[in-house]
Write a protein that holds these residues in place. Structure first.
Motif, mmCIF file in Angstrom:
data_model
loop_
_atom_site.group_PDB
_atom_site.id
_atom_site.type_symbol
_atom_site.label_atom_id
_atom_site.label_comp_id
_atom_site.label_asym_id
_atom_site.label_seq_id
_atom_site.Cartn_x
_atom_site.Cartn_y
_atom_site.Cartn_z
ATOM 1 N N PRO A 227 -0.576 9.952 6.217
ATOM 2 C CA PRO A 227 0.007 9.427 4.974
ATOM 3 C C PRO A 227 1.235 8.547 5.216
ATOM 4 C CG PRO A 227 -0.590 11.711 4.673
ATOM 5 C CD PRO A 227 -0.896 11.385 6.102
ATOM 6 N N ASP A 228 2.018 8.856 6.239
ATOM 7 C CA ASP A 228 3.211 8.058 6.517
ATOM 8 C C ASP A 228 2.870 6.605 6.829
ATOM 9 O OD1 ASP A 228 4.654 10.300 6.121
ATOM 10 O OD2 ASP A 228 5.207 10.623 8.210
ATOM 11 N N ASP A 229 1.638 6.369 7.278
ATOM 12 C CA ASP A 229 1.235 5.012 7.650
ATOM 13 C C ASP A 229 0.428 4.330 6.551
ATOM 14 O OD1 ASP A 229 2.413 5.426 10.150
ATOM 15 O OD2 ASP A 229 0.572 6.355 10.932
ATOM 16 N N VAL A 230 0.380 4.936 5.385
ATOM 17 C CA VAL A 230 -0.437 4.395 4.292
ATOM 18 C C VAL A 230 0.422 3.578 3.334
ATOM 19 C CG1 VAL A 230 -1.863 5.004 2.307
ATOM 20 C CG2 VAL A 230 -2.064 6.309 4.437
ATOM 21 N N PRO A 231 0.058 2.309 3.114
ATOM 22 C CA PRO A 231 0.786 1.481 2.136
ATOM 23 C C PRO A 231 0.543 1.994 0.719
ATOM 24 C CG PRO A 231 -0.560 0.122 3.612
ATOM 25 C CD PRO A 231 -0.978 1.536 3.816
ATOM 26 N N LEU A 232 1.498 1.738 -0.134
ATOM 27 C CA LEU A 232 1.386 2.200 -1.525
ATOM 28 C C LEU A 232 0.104 1.708 -2.180
ATOM 29 C CD1 LEU A 232 2.531 3.405 -4.171
ATOM 30 C CD2 LEU A 232 3.652 1.214 -4.541
ATOM 31 N N LEU A 233 -0.199 0.435 -2.005
ATOM 32 C CA LEU A 233 -1.369 -0.134 -2.671
ATOM 33 C C LEU A 233 -2.656 0.532 -2.203
ATOM 34 C CD1 LEU A 233 -0.532 -3.939 -2.896
ATOM 35 C CD2 LEU A 233 -0.350 -2.162 -4.631
ATOM 36 N N THR A 234 -2.705 0.914 -0.933
ATOM 37 C CA THR A 234 -3.880 1.610 -0.414
ATOM 38 C C THR A 234 -4.047 2.966 -1.082
ATOM 39 O OG1 THR A 234 -3.618 0.511 1.728
ATOM 40 C CG2 THR A 234 -4.981 2.503 1.672
ATOM 41 N N ASP B 39 2.331 14.412 -0.071
ATOM 42 C CA ASP B 39 3.428 14.568 -1.023
ATOM 43 C C ASP B 39 4.754 14.127 -0.405
ATOM 44 O OD1 ASP B 39 3.897 15.560 -3.763
ATOM 45 O OD2 ASP B 39 5.373 16.822 -2.740
ATOM 46 N N ALA B 40 4.865 14.296 0.913
ATOM 47 C CA ALA B 40 6.092 13.859 1.584
ATOM 48 C C ALA B 40 6.193 12.332 1.559
ATOM 49 C CB ALA B 40 6.117 14.360 3.031
ATOM 50 N N ARG B 41 5.044 11.670 1.617
ATOM 51 C CA ARG B 41 5.027 10.206 1.618
ATOM 52 C C ARG B 41 5.172 9.645 0.204
ATOM 53 N NH1 ARG B 41 5.651 5.557 1.474
ATOM 54 N NH2 ARG B 41 4.350 3.857 2.278
ATOM 55 N N PHE B 42 4.447 10.247 -0.754
ATOM 56 C CA PHE B 42 4.478 9.806 -2.150
ATOM 57 C C PHE B 42 4.759 11.013 -3.054
ATOM 58 C CE2 PHE B 42 1.316 6.991 -0.039
ATOM 59 C CZ PHE B 42 2.002 5.800 -0.148
ATOM 60 N N PRO B 43 6.010 11.397 -3.145
ATOM 61 C CA PRO B 43 6.344 12.651 -3.848
ATOM 62 C C PRO B 43 5.906 12.641 -5.302
ATOM 63 C CG PRO B 43 8.222 11.850 -2.570
ATOM 64 C CD PRO B 43 7.201 10.753 -2.574
ATOM 65 N N GLY B 44 5.109 13.606 -5.651
ATOM 66 C CA GLY B 44 4.714 13.772 -7.038
ATOM 67 C C GLY B 44 3.440 13.049 -7.419
ATOM 68 N N LEU C 7 8.138 6.124 -8.700
ATOM 69 C CA LEU C 7 7.550 6.191 -7.364
ATOM 70 C C LEU C 7 7.062 4.827 -6.905
ATOM 71 C CD1 LEU C 7 6.098 8.327 -5.195
ATOM 72 C CD2 LEU C 7 4.100 7.491 -6.414
ATOM 73 N N ALA C 8 6.363 4.139 -7.783
ATOM 74 C CA ALA C 8 5.809 2.834 -7.430
ATOM 75 C C ALA C 8 6.930 1.842 -7.115
ATOM 76 C CB ALA C 8 4.933 2.310 -8.569
ATOM 77 N N LEU C 9 7.979 1.857 -7.936
ATOM 78 C CA LEU C 9 9.086 0.932 -7.716
ATOM 79 C C LEU C 9 9.812 1.255 -6.415
ATOM 80 C CD1 LEU C 9 10.498 0.746 -11.364
ATOM 81 C CD2 LEU C 9 9.250 -1.025 -10.121
ATOM 82 N N ARG C 10 9.913 2.517 -6.107
ATOM 83 C CA ARG C 10 10.615 2.920 -4.896
ATOM 84 C C ARG C 10 9.805 2.581 -3.655
ATOM 85 N NH1 ARG C 10 10.160 8.498 -4.409
ATOM 86 N NH2 ARG C 10 10.392 8.361 -6.670
#
Lengths: 111, 111
Positions: A19-26, A97-102, B106-109
């Motif tokens: 997850p740490d290597d995953v871009p938000l858009l992905t 969750d550590a990468r994208f909390p919530g 989250l998205a903005l961050r």
DNA sequence: AGCAATGTAAGATGAGGATCGAACATTCAG
DNA sequence: CTGAATGTTCGATCCTCATCTTACATTGCT
């Protein structure tokens, strides 16, 4: 004919992305699909490593299902382990969750 | 020829969808696009009603930009108001956050 | 009235992706 | 060894969507 040295006979282990290597858009794109969301919701309701891919009841064929699991692996959402002919699954709750909390909790709640 | 009774000469006001009526998948799909994410990030850095559509610097033409704003309206992310020839924009922070708590932040961050 | 600026609408195009069917590999059971 | 079960891969198909170009509507300025 000579056999390959070191050939174990094992099938290649599934390729995972942390997850740490995953871009938000992905991550968002992976979640923005009804079939994959259903897979994730089902996975969330069962203990880790208790569901093989064939246990998920979705309205697509094996090939498409395999494709969706590949997308989920690439998004850091699912981890897979081979056991016999089956491929067992686990939702990567804490790491994701550590990468994208919530985000995962939100998706599971709103789905 | 008779003119339409009640014709004001105004152009049709933009159609909005309230975040409460937005399905999760619609919200995620709206966010899972680089151009739209850029629009949202830019919007988040400016006060409400201070940016018209033409103020956003994205690498697509006017038509595509208009399309993206339409998607953002449908996802309950953006509110628009006409003023002169311009269409001013506002990020629906609180309303969207009430529907999907933490998602926008989250998205903005992470962007 | 005439013109520039802003934004939308409609049609065409192209790329990405979701799906299926068929073929194949691996593993286990008999 | 043979067969059934499980997944993956490949090719083809189809559909959605992002984009562009062009045309049009509205508004304000001169």
């Amino acid at each position: 004919m000579p056999e390959q040295a070191g050939a174990t006979g094992h099938r290649p282990a599934p390729v995972h992305t942390h997850p740490d290597d995953v871009p938000l858009l992905t991550a968002l794109a992976a979640l923005a699909d009804p079939v994959r969301m259903h897979l994730i919701c089902t996975l969330a309701k069962h203990p880790d490593w208790t569901l093989s891919c064939s246990n998920f009841d979705v309205s697509v064929g094996r090939a498409a299902k395999s494709h969706h699991f590949s997308v989920l692996r690439d998004a850091g959402l699912v981890e897979q382990r081979d056991q016999g002919t089956k491929r067992l699954n686990r939702l990567r709750r804490e790491e994701f969750d550590a990468r994208f909390p919530g985000l995962l909790a939100l998706a599971l709640r709103a789905a």
